[in-house]
Design a protein around this motif. Structure first.
Motif, PDB file in Angstrom:
ATOM      1  N   LYS A  77      34.748  53.247  -4.210  1.00  0.00           N
ATOM      2  CA  LYS A  77      34.704  54.186  -5.334  1.00  0.00           C
ATOM      3  C   LYS A  77      33.676  53.776  -6.366  1.00  0.00           C
ATOM      4  O   LYS A  77      33.060  54.600  -7.001  1.00  0.00           O
ATOM      5  CB  LYS A  77      36.085  54.271  -5.933  1.00  0.00           C
ATOM      6  N   LYS A  78      33.497  52.482  -6.536  1.00  0.00           N
ATOM      7  CA  LYS A  78      32.551  52.023  -7.550  1.00  0.00           C
ATOM      8  C   LYS A  78      31.143  52.553  -7.253  1.00  0.00           C
ATOM      9  O   LYS A  78      30.449  53.033  -8.141  1.00  0.00           O
ATOM     10  CB  LYS A  78      32.543  50.493  -7.556  1.00  0.00           C
ATOM     11  N   ILE A  83      30.939  56.286  -7.919  1.00  0.00           N
ATOM     12  CA  ILE A  83      30.914  56.622  -9.350  1.00  0.00           C
ATOM     13  C   ILE A  83      29.571  56.231  -9.970  1.00  0.00           C
ATOM     14  O   ILE A  83      28.947  57.012 -10.689  1.00  0.00           O
ATOM     15  CB  ILE A  83      32.061  55.897 -10.092  1.00  0.00           C
ATOM     16  N   ASP A 120      36.251  51.154 -18.156  1.00  0.00           N
ATOM     17  CA  ASP A 120      36.610  52.292 -17.337  1.00  0.00           C
ATOM     18  C   ASP A 120      37.729  51.909 -16.361  1.00  0.00           C
ATOM     19  O   ASP A 120      37.536  51.038 -15.518  1.00  0.00           O
ATOM     20  CB  ASP A 120      35.362  52.751 -16.567  1.00  0.00           C
ATOM     21  N   ARG A 135      38.790  53.287 -13.851  1.00  0.00           N
ATOM     22  CA  ARG A 135      38.467  53.554 -12.452  1.00  0.00           C
ATOM     23  C   ARG A 135      37.865  52.339 -11.782  1.00  0.00           C
ATOM     24  O   ARG A 135      38.003  52.125 -10.596  1.00  0.00           O
ATOM     25  CB  ARG A 135      37.481  54.722 -12.354  1.00  0.00           C
ATOM     26  N   VAL A 156      40.817  58.980  -7.458  1.00  0.00           N
ATOM     27  CA  VAL A 156      40.147  59.007  -8.760  1.00  0.00           C
ATOM     28  C   VAL A 156      39.076  60.088  -8.750  1.00  0.00           C
ATOM     29  O   VAL A 156      38.597  60.501  -7.689  1.00  0.00           O
ATOM     30  CB  VAL A 156      39.485  57.654  -9.115  1.00  0.00           C
ATOM     31  N   ASP A 157      38.720  60.517  -9.961  1.00  0.00           N
ATOM     32  CA  ASP A 157      37.683  61.536 -10.093  1.00  0.00           C
ATOM     33  C   ASP A 157      36.333  60.823 -10.216  1.00  0.00           C
ATOM     34  O   ASP A 157      36.189  59.898 -11.006  1.00  0.00           O
ATOM     35  CB  ASP A 157      37.980  62.366 -11.344  1.00  0.00           C
ATOM     36  N   GLU A 216      38.484  59.247 -16.639  1.00  0.00           N
ATOM     37  CA  GLU A 216      39.777  59.648 -16.108  1.00  0.00           C
ATOM     38  C   GLU A 216      40.229  58.648 -15.065  1.00  0.00           C
ATOM     39  O   GLU A 216      39.427  58.032 -14.389  1.00  0.00           O
ATOM     40  CB  GLU A 216      39.657  61.041 -15.473  1.00  0.00           C
ATOM     41  N   GLY A 217      41.525  58.513 -14.927  1.00  0.00           N
ATOM     42  CA  GLY A 217      42.037  57.587 -13.926  1.00  0.00           C
ATOM     43  C   GLY A 217      42.488  58.383 -12.763  1.00  0.00           C
ATOM     44  O   GLY A 217      43.323  58.092 -12.002  1.00  0.00           O
TER      45      GLY A 217
END
Lengths: 479, 91
Positions: free
Chosen positions: A97-98, A101, B8, B10, B83-84, B90-91
């Motif tokens: 995910k990192k 993002i 963050d 996330r 997660v977004d 946002e989480g």
């Protein structure tokens, strides 16, 4: 019997071509050409993501040379190949995910965009682009030659004609359709790879009279074929284990795989891809390599490793089925080549041309250039493949491990270690590449491990030390 | 920018999931290595067989694959968080 094989191949090419045309329409409709052409607008779902990762990674080696080695070494080589199952989940979990993002935050479309945004260094961009262009071009050429040889051997056409057919079909759909065409065709090709593996596995089991029978035959020939040490007991546990670095965890550093970790739509797609990817890679690696071992009991005496799988398919399967199974290695080669072609094109157009030569190019210019360059690189590979220069064959030997040693730490530590900086990244890229080439040339398999292990440790060390040192200097000069 | 990154939520999730990946690969390796060389190091004449395959191979490569697939399934189903990717915090 050749007609059945040729017919399936033609159907296969037609399907691939239709997908290319469809993706080309998406490219025309898209609002941002660069995002769509090089990254499919970050819209990949879980199934396609898993398939494009697995298929890009699984190349000629999984279907031709891998089973050939298993044929020679026995079950030990299947054990070795199973280290690749880790690629099914490891890359996505580590970059995860990192990376998704950060890539969105940086608006990165290529792996090099990400490195540029993270390190703010043009030298990193140039070094990264040049390594991608040189090494992936050579890797592509090697696969391309393999693809043409395969067409040659199953259709009976001449090498040149086979090469033309192969080249035209790949260049067409990649140049027109971009990343979406590559990913969608990868999904079709990946599916063929899985189905082909299962059909051939069942076919071989039946032809060999069951697994017990097959293993019995091998035990009579040479009991060591059944051991985890290889037919001559020369494969040490250390050597086999070191493949976890080369083909397991190190794959995180392969640009063609890493770039896919920024192409997916959302977290759900990533989760689904983790599961599907692990299953697909696992089935293909276990299946194809085990088939290679079984082939030794069914059709003994094959000298050329790459021929084991095609020969077995033609021996144990009905003709129409062997046609489908023989498109599997074709699919494996194509799905690797198409990703490499697009990646080399993106390094030229997006990373070098747009960053250094013409940053203010219009959408229309970029579009024209991207399609032209992609096609031109394809043609260049074709011309080289007609008469492969030794230099490129030599470079190809380093492409896999070399790229891993260059990219893994700048990507992974760039994501998770905030103290990493451009000096560390640059130094570790240079050290990784140079030490890999030197070790392979002068001291391969040092300490009984695959050559990739030490250069990867060196580049980690370099990244850490240089980043620490230069950060300290920076702080001192600010005082 | 770096500080903002650390805040963050996330990224905490992302880091946890990366650590899970490392844990899984280590487990995968130990299972693979343990059965292969634990059962496979004795002379071939003393091997036992399951479904026609030497037991070291059966446990290390065949069962090992199913175990890893099972673990990935459990991880995806129960531990990974949605997660977004686009929003900022946002989480």
């Amino acid at each position: 019997m050749k007609t059945a094989v040729v017919l399936t191949l033609i159907i296969f090419f037609v399907i691939i071509f239709i997908i290319g045309l469809y993706s080309g329409r998406m490219v025309n409709r898209s609002t941002s050409f660069v995002q769509e052409y090089f990254l499919g607008s970050r819209e990949l779902g879980g199934f396609i993501l898993a398939m494009t990762m697995a298929a890009t990674y699984g190349s000629a080696s999984s279907f031709l040379s891998g089973p050939g080695a298993a044929y020679q070494y026995g079950l030990a080589w299947v054990l070795l190949a199973m280290s690749q199952v880790a690629t099914g989940y490891f890359v996505l979990l580590i970059l995860g995910k990192k990376f998704a993002i950060m890539a969105r935050k940086y608006k990165a479309v290529t792996l090099i965009d990400f490195l540029y945004a993270r390190y703010q260094s043009k030298a990193v961009v140039v070094l990264a682009s040049v390594s991608i262009i040189i090494f992936l071009f050579s890797a592509m050429l090697a696969q391309w030659i393999g693809g043409a040889r395969l067409v040659e051997s199953i259709t009976g056409l001449s090498y040149t004609k086979a090469l033309i057919i192969f080249a035209i079909s790949v260049i067409m759909y990649v140049a027109i359709g971009g990343f979406r065409a590559v990913a969608l065709t990868d999904a079709v090709q990946g599916t063929i790879m899985v189905i082909g593996t299962m059909i051939l596995l069942v076919g071989a089991l039946v032809a060999g009279g069951g697994m017990e029978n097959i293993m019995g035959t091998l035990r009579e020939e040479n009991p060591n074929l059944l051991s985890p040490f290889g037919h001559d007991r020369n494969l040490s546990p250390m050597y086999i284990s070191s493949f976890w670095i080369l083909v397991g965890v190190g794959v995180v550093g392969l640009p063609q795989v890493a770039v896919r970790a920024m192409s997916y739509k959302n977290a759900k797609a990533m989760h689904r891809a983790l599961l599907i990817g692990t299953i697909v890679v696992g089935v293909i690696m276990l299946g194809m390599h085990l088939i290679g071992v079984m082939a030794r009991a069914i059709i003994p005496g094959i000298e050329v490793g790459d021929k084991v799988m095609p020969e077995l398919a033609m021996t144990v399967l009905p003709h129409w089925l062997s046609g489908i199974v023989l498109t599997a290695p074709m699919a494996a080669i194509m799905s690797t080549v198409d990703s490499l072609l697009l990646l080399v094109a993106s390094a030229v157009v997006k990373d070098l041309y747009l960053n250094f030569i013409k940053p203010d190019a219009t959408e229309q210019t970029i579009k024209r250039w991207s399609i032209t360059i992609t096609a031109m690189i394809g043609v260049a590979v074709f011309l080289f493949a007609l008469n492969p220069p030794n230099l490129i064959i030599w470079l190809n030997l380093f492409s896999f491990g070399g790229l891993e040693a260059v990219f893994i730490w700048p990507i992974v530590l760039g994501l998770y270690w905030k103290n990493g900086n451009k000096h560390g990244a640059l130094a570790s890229m240079v050290v990784g590449m140079v030490s890999y080439i030197l070790f392979s040339t002068f001291y391969p398999n040092a300490f009984k491990m695959h050559t990739v292990v030490l250069p990867m440790m060196f580049s980690l060390f370099t990244y850490y030390i240089i980043s620490k040192m230069t950060n300290k200097k920076l702080k001192e000069s600010m005082k | 920018m770096e500080d903002q990154q650390r805040d963050d939520p996330r990224f905490i999730i992302a880091k946890h999931e990366a650590l899970m990946g490392i844990a899984l690969v280590i487990f995968n390796f130990l299972w693979w290595f343990g059965f292969a060389y634990g059962l496979g190091s004795k002379p071939v004449s003393e091997y036992s067989y399951i479904l026609g395959l030497p037991s070291w191979f059966f446990y290390s490569c065949v069962v090992g694959l199913f175990v890893v697939i099972g673990l990935v399934f459990i991880m995806v189903k129960f531990f990974l968080k949605d997660v977004d990717f686009d929003g900022e915090h946002e989480g």
